[in-house]
Write a protein that holds these residues in place. Structure first.
Motif, PDB file in Angstrom:
ATOM      1  N   PRO A 140     -58.444 -29.803  28.203  1.00  0.00           N
ATOM      2  CA  PRO A 140     -59.457 -28.969  27.539  1.00  0.00           C
ATOM      3  C   PRO A 140     -58.887 -27.755  26.792  1.00  0.00           C
ATOM      4  CG  PRO A 140     -60.155 -29.503  29.767  1.00  0.00           C
ATOM      5  CD  PRO A 140     -58.749 -29.990  29.623  1.00  0.00           C
ATOM      6  N   MET A 141     -57.856 -27.119  27.314  1.00  0.00           N
ATOM      7  CA  MET A 141     -57.275 -25.957  26.629  1.00  0.00           C
ATOM      8  C   MET A 141     -56.547 -26.385  25.357  1.00  0.00           C
ATOM      9  SD  MET A 141     -58.064 -23.125  28.068  1.00  0.00           S
ATOM     10  CE  MET A 141     -59.617 -23.799  28.604  1.00  0.00           C
ATOM     11  N   ARG A 142     -55.834 -27.491  25.427  1.00  0.00           N
ATOM     12  CA  ARG A 142     -55.124 -27.968  24.243  1.00  0.00           C
ATOM     13  C   ARG A 142     -56.109 -28.453  23.183  1.00  0.00           C
ATOM     14  NH1 ARG A 142     -51.251 -29.719  28.344  1.00  0.00           N
ATOM     15  NH2 ARG A 142     -52.039 -31.856  28.308  1.00  0.00           N
ATOM     16  N   LEU A 143     -57.172 -29.109  23.616  1.00  0.00           N
ATOM     17  CA  LEU A 143     -58.197 -29.535  22.673  1.00  0.00           C
ATOM     18  C   LEU A 143     -58.862 -28.321  22.028  1.00  0.00           C
ATOM     19  CD1 LEU A 143     -59.674 -31.875  21.372  1.00  0.00           C
ATOM     20  CD2 LEU A 143     -61.233 -31.899  23.332  1.00  0.00           C
ATOM     21  N   ARG A 144     -59.046 -27.272  22.779  1.00  0.00           N
ATOM     22  CA  ARG A 144     -59.613 -26.026  22.235  1.00  0.00           C
ATOM     23  C   ARG A 144     -58.694 -25.433  21.160  1.00  0.00           C
ATOM     24  NH1 ARG A 144     -61.396 -21.034  26.147  1.00  0.00           N
ATOM     25  NH2 ARG A 144     -61.602 -19.431  24.563  1.00  0.00           N
ATOM     26  N   ILE A 145     -57.389 -25.444  21.420  1.00  0.00           N
ATOM     27  CA  ILE A 145     -56.422 -24.953  20.432  1.00  0.00           C
ATOM     28  C   ILE A 145     -56.515 -25.779  19.157  1.00  0.00           C
ATOM     29  CG2 ILE A 145     -53.942 -24.776  19.911  1.00  0.00           C
ATOM     30  CD1 ILE A 145     -53.568 -24.142  22.976  1.00  0.00           C
ATOM     31  N   VAL A 146     -56.557 -27.095  19.295  1.00  0.00           N
ATOM     32  CA  VAL A 146     -56.619 -27.993  18.139  1.00  0.00           C
ATOM     33  C   VAL A 146     -57.920 -27.778  17.375  1.00  0.00           C
ATOM     34  CG1 VAL A 146     -56.767 -30.431  17.460  1.00  0.00           C
ATOM     35  CG2 VAL A 146     -55.015 -29.684  19.075  1.00  0.00           C
ATOM     36  N   ARG A 147     -59.023 -27.612  18.075  1.00  0.00           N
ATOM     37  CA  ARG A 147     -60.313 -27.349  17.409  1.00  0.00           C
ATOM     38  C   ARG A 147     -60.248 -26.048  16.617  1.00  0.00           C
ATOM     39  NH1 ARG A 147     -64.930 -27.124  21.291  1.00  0.00           N
ATOM     40  NH2 ARG A 147     -66.145 -27.087  19.375  1.00  0.00           N
ATOM     41  N   ASP A 148     -59.655 -25.016  17.207  1.00  0.00           N
ATOM     42  CA  ASP A 148     -59.536 -23.729  16.511  1.00  0.00           C
ATOM     43  C   ASP A 148     -58.658 -23.851  15.272  1.00  0.00           C
ATOM     44  OD1 ASP A 148     -61.167 -22.569  18.421  1.00  0.00           O
ATOM     45  OD2 ASP A 148     -59.539 -21.503  19.449  1.00  0.00           O
ATOM     46  N   GLU A 205     -51.735 -40.320   8.587  1.00  0.00           N
ATOM     47  CA  GLU A 205     -50.898 -41.435   8.134  1.00  0.00           C
ATOM     48  C   GLU A 205     -50.651 -42.427   9.273  1.00  0.00           C
ATOM     49  OE1 GLU A 205     -48.438 -43.796   5.741  1.00  0.00           O
ATOM     50  OE2 GLU A 205     -49.659 -42.093   5.097  1.00  0.00           O
ATOM     51  N   LEU A 206     -50.379 -41.918  10.460  1.00  0.00           N
ATOM     52  CA  LEU A 206     -50.056 -42.772  11.602  1.00  0.00           C
ATOM     53  C   LEU A 206     -51.281 -43.387  12.260  1.00  0.00           C
ATOM     54  CD1 LEU A 206     -47.367 -40.460  13.206  1.00  0.00           C
ATOM     55  CD2 LEU A 206     -46.946 -42.701  12.157  1.00  0.00           C
ATOM     56  N   PHE A 207     -52.338 -42.593  12.401  1.00  0.00           N
ATOM     57  CA  PHE A 207     -53.533 -42.999  13.142  1.00  0.00           C
ATOM     58  C   PHE A 207     -54.778 -42.628  12.326  1.00  0.00           C
ATOM     59  CE2 PHE A 207     -50.328 -41.114  16.091  1.00  0.00           C
ATOM     60  CZ  PHE A 207     -49.765 -42.299  16.537  1.00  0.00           C
ATOM     61  N   PRO A 208     -55.052 -43.389  11.271  1.00  0.00           N
ATOM     62  CA  PRO A 208     -56.139 -43.027  10.355  1.00  0.00           C
ATOM     63  C   PRO A 208     -57.476 -42.776  11.074  1.00  0.00           C
ATOM     64  CG  PRO A 208     -54.894 -44.880   9.485  1.00  0.00           C
ATOM     65  CD  PRO A 208     -54.414 -44.643  10.895  1.00  0.00           C
ATOM     66  N   GLY A 209     -58.039 -41.596  10.822  1.00  0.00           N
ATOM     67  CA  GLY A 209     -59.344 -41.238  11.365  1.00  0.00           C
ATOM     68  C   GLY A 209     -59.348 -40.705  12.781  1.00  0.00           C
ATOM     69  N   LEU A 210     -58.240 -40.845  13.502  1.00  0.00           N
ATOM     70  CA  LEU A 210     -58.222 -40.463  14.922  1.00  0.00           C
ATOM     71  C   LEU A 210     -58.545 -38.989  15.137  1.00  0.00           C
ATOM     72  CD1 LEU A 210     -57.634 -41.212  17.899  1.00  0.00           C
ATOM     73  CD2 LEU A 210     -55.281 -40.497  17.477  1.00  0.00           C
ATOM     74  N   GLU A 224     -60.050 -36.787  13.240  1.00  0.00           N
ATOM     75  CA  GLU A 224     -61.429 -36.430  12.875  1.00  0.00           C
ATOM     76  C   GLU A 224     -62.426 -36.925  13.913  1.00  0.00           C
ATOM     77  OE1 GLU A 224     -62.243 -34.169  10.669  1.00  0.00           O
ATOM     78  OE2 GLU A 224     -60.090 -34.036  10.343  1.00  0.00           O
ATOM     79  N   VAL A 225     -62.226 -38.132  14.430  1.00  0.00           N
ATOM     80  CA  VAL A 225     -63.133 -38.667  15.450  1.00  0.00           C
ATOM     81  C   VAL A 225     -63.058 -37.824  16.718  1.00  0.00           C
ATOM     82  CG1 VAL A 225     -63.530 -40.633  16.990  1.00  0.00           C
ATOM     83  CG2 VAL A 225     -63.174 -41.012  14.561  1.00  0.00           C
ATOM     84  N   ILE A 226     -61.858 -37.441  17.102  1.00  0.00           N
ATOM     85  CA  ILE A 226     -61.695 -36.617  18.305  1.00  0.00           C
ATOM     86  C   ILE A 226     -62.337 -35.251  18.107  1.00  0.00           C
ATOM     87  CG2 ILE A 226     -59.983 -35.379  19.701  1.00  0.00           C
ATOM     88  CD1 ILE A 226     -58.265 -37.949  19.499  1.00  0.00           C
ATOM     89  N   LEU A 227     -62.139 -34.644  16.939  1.00  0.00           N
ATOM     90  CA  LEU A 227     -62.750 -33.343  16.671  1.00  0.00           C
ATOM     91  C   LEU A 227     -64.270 -33.433  16.643  1.00  0.00           C
ATOM     92  CD1 LEU A 227     -60.268 -32.041  13.961  1.00  0.00           C
ATOM     93  CD2 LEU A 227     -60.525 -31.164  16.304  1.00  0.00           C
TER      94      LEU A 227
END
Length: 114
Positions: free
Chosen positions: A31-39, A94-99, A101-104
């Protein structure tokens, strides 16, 4: 890792070809890493690590950024005394198209549920 740390101010990052799906998913499972990525995604620019206010210790925050960097989710570089971070959007797309954005999008929906 191609960008080997030459000194303490340079940070090692995996080459695009070295980024693995299981590593990205592991990095984003916390959850903390996902929060960083979202920010970072919301900012759409690099941000200083010091701008993140996470409810964990400084050493734990450092650990989370390291996991994200070593998995290939983020790129980090020193700008003066600040360690700046940004998403590796192009590499991940490039490696994982759409991944990413779907996660966000899923994270936004989850956050909206409370």
């Amino acid at each position: 890792m191609s960008t080997a740390a030459v000194n303490s101010r340079e940070l090692a990052h995996p080459d695009r070809a070295e980024i693995r799906l299981e590593g990205v998913l592991h990095a984003l499972s916390d959850p903390m890493r996902l929060r960083i990525v979202r920010d970072l995604a919301a900012a759409e620019q690099e941000l200083a690590c010091a701008t993140f206010e996470l409810p964990v210790s400084k050493s734990t925050t450092t650990h989370h950024f390291r996991v994200l960097r070593e998995s290939g989710v983020i790129q980090q570089a020193y700008r003066g005394t600040a360690k700046m971070s940004e998403l590796r959007r192009a590499d991940l797309e490039e490696l994982f198209p759409g991944l990413l954005e779907v996660i966000l999008e899923a994270a936004e929906l989850q956050a909206g549920r409370g």
